[in-house]
Design an enzyme around this catalytic site. Structure first.
Site, PDB file in Angstrom:
ATOM      1  N   CYS A  38       7.620  37.979 -18.475  1.00 47.88           N
ATOM      2  CA  CYS A  38       7.925  36.711 -19.142  1.00 47.88           C
ATOM      3  C   CYS A  38       9.375  36.698 -19.598  1.00 47.88           C
ATOM      4  O   CYS A  38       9.711  37.268 -20.648  1.00 47.88           O
ATOM      5  CB  CYS A  38       6.982  36.498 -20.331  1.00 47.88           C
ATOM      6  SG  CYS A  38       7.266  34.935 -21.203  1.00 47.88           S
ATOM      7  N   CYS A  49       9.887  34.967 -22.926  1.00 49.59           N
ATOM      8  CA  CYS A  49       9.502  35.793 -24.076  1.00 49.59           C
ATOM      9  C   CYS A  49      10.537  36.872 -24.362  1.00 49.59           C
ATOM     10  O   CYS A  49      10.886  37.112 -25.526  1.00 49.59           O
ATOM     11  CB  CYS A  49       8.153  36.469 -23.817  1.00 49.59           C
ATOM     12  SG  CYS A  49       6.832  35.373 -23.282  1.00 49.59           S
ATOM     13  N   ASP A  50      11.024  37.548 -23.330  1.00 48.04           N
ATOM     14  CA  ASP A  50      11.756  38.798 -23.521  1.00 48.04           C
ATOM     15  C   ASP A  50      13.215  38.758 -23.088  1.00 48.04           C
ATOM     16  O   ASP A  50      13.936  39.744 -23.276  1.00 48.04           O
ATOM     17  CB  ASP A  50      11.046  39.924 -22.756  1.00 48.04           C
ATOM     18  CG  ASP A  50       9.634  40.148 -23.264  1.00 48.04           C
ATOM     19  OD1 ASP A  50       9.402  39.969 -24.467  1.00 48.04           O
ATOM     20  OD2 ASP A  50       8.764  40.503 -22.447  1.00 48.04           O
TER      21      ASP A  50
END
Length: 320
Positions: free
Chosen positions: A139, A142-143
């Site tokens: 992701c 997300c990261d």
């Protein structure tokens, strides 16, 4: 199959994670006495994540397992009955709906909230698991923040991979997009955006053979060039896999409407499925956003839809 033990509940929630736990919090506060079965991965995919930096309310960030433990304890404090276990069979032919727990216990329910999530597809390399959360991610949204100013690689050829590469390009110094074949599967519009982003370099006809590191963090990827047969190592500190997701919905396929990829379809802006009294929230019905905050929001929607349904059983006049 043992099915001697039978229990009836008003509201059954299948699956944990942000969606399931949020649904449990709301239905418990509404005194629906929800019973939640966590599934195989208690807390969902976030328990396999390290730092969560983009969920509101955590100014310093939080570790994924701790965040899900917070969700779990809050749902429990509200009165939700949280149980380890998995659903091994369902029968949605008529109400009350029937499910088999752990291949041995029969449970019937007036309403069901499905929050079984989706799992990312991986390449199947042992090094993916070794460096998961330590440079390997599925992701970018997300990261990606953790790789600001660094060189990263992303594998994939579709629109999702292209979108994530462009997102990474706004954060990272250099983004290498690794494509196994000689062409994209992405739309022409997305290809144009990729080609217009100067710090994205697309490498066609390559397969990832290994993710290399120092035992703690990712330091590069070994590539096999399918046309020349040569191998090379690309120095990167982050490696993102964007080759799709598997919604965890197989057990419902004979009863609940889904799209071609297996994501459960819901009606309009609601969480309602084609079965009256069965609702779906989180990544099991979301092939687009797949964020913890959107999953939690959809868990709230499912809980409210479920509460209204149960309060009106027998004289429902609402339409989706």
């Amino acid at each position: 199959m043992k099915t001697e033990e039978t229990e009836h509940v008003r509201c059954l929630i299948i699956g944990s994670g942000p969606a399931g736990y949020t649904a449990a919090i709301y239905t418990a506060r509404a005194d629906l006495k929800p019973v939640l079965y966590t599934g195989f991965l208690i807390g969902g995919q976030l328990t396999k994540t390290t730092g969560v930096d983009n969920y509101p309310g955590y100014p310093d960030g939080i570790m994924g397992p701790q965040m899900m433990d917070n969700f779990h304890r809050q749902a429990e404090r509200m009165g939700a009955n949280l149980r380890p276990g998995f659903i091994s069979k369902v029968d949605f032919a008529e109400r009350p709906y029937r499910v088999i727990i752990n291949e041995e216990k029969t449970l019937t329910a007036d309403s069901i909230i499905i929050s079984t999530g989706a799992a990312p597809k991986w390449l199947g390399l042992p090094s993916e698991e070794k460096y998961a959360g330590c440079g390997v991610s599925a992701c970018a949204t997300c990261d990606g923040f953790f790789f600001k100013g660094e060189d990263v690689a992303i594998v994939g050829a579709g629109d999702t991979a292209a979108e994530e590469a462009i997102h990474l390009a706004g954060l990272s110094k250099k983004v290498y997009m690794l494509v196994r074949k000689s062409e994209f599967r992405a739309s022409k519009a997305m290809i144009h955006r990729l080609q217009s982003t100067p710090n994205i370099k697309v490498i066609f006809n390559v397969e990832v053979k290994e993710i290399v590191g120092n035992g703690i963090n990712v330091q590069g990827v070994t590539l096999h060039h399918t046309q020349s047969g040569e191998e090379s190592t690309l120095a990167v500190t982050g490696f993102f896999v964007a080759i799709g997701h598997h919604p965890n919905t197989e057990i419902f396929k004979d009863w609940i409407d889904m799209d071609a990829a297996g994501y459960i379809t819901t009606t309009g802006r609601s969480s309602k499925t084609n079965r009256e009294g069965i609702f779906c929230c989180g990544d099991a019905q979301d092939p687009v956003y797949r964020q913890a905050v959107t999953a939690a929001g959809s868990g709230c929607i499912a809980a409210l839809d479920c509460e209204r349904y149960l309060s009106g059983i027998g004289h429902l006049t609402e339409t989706a």
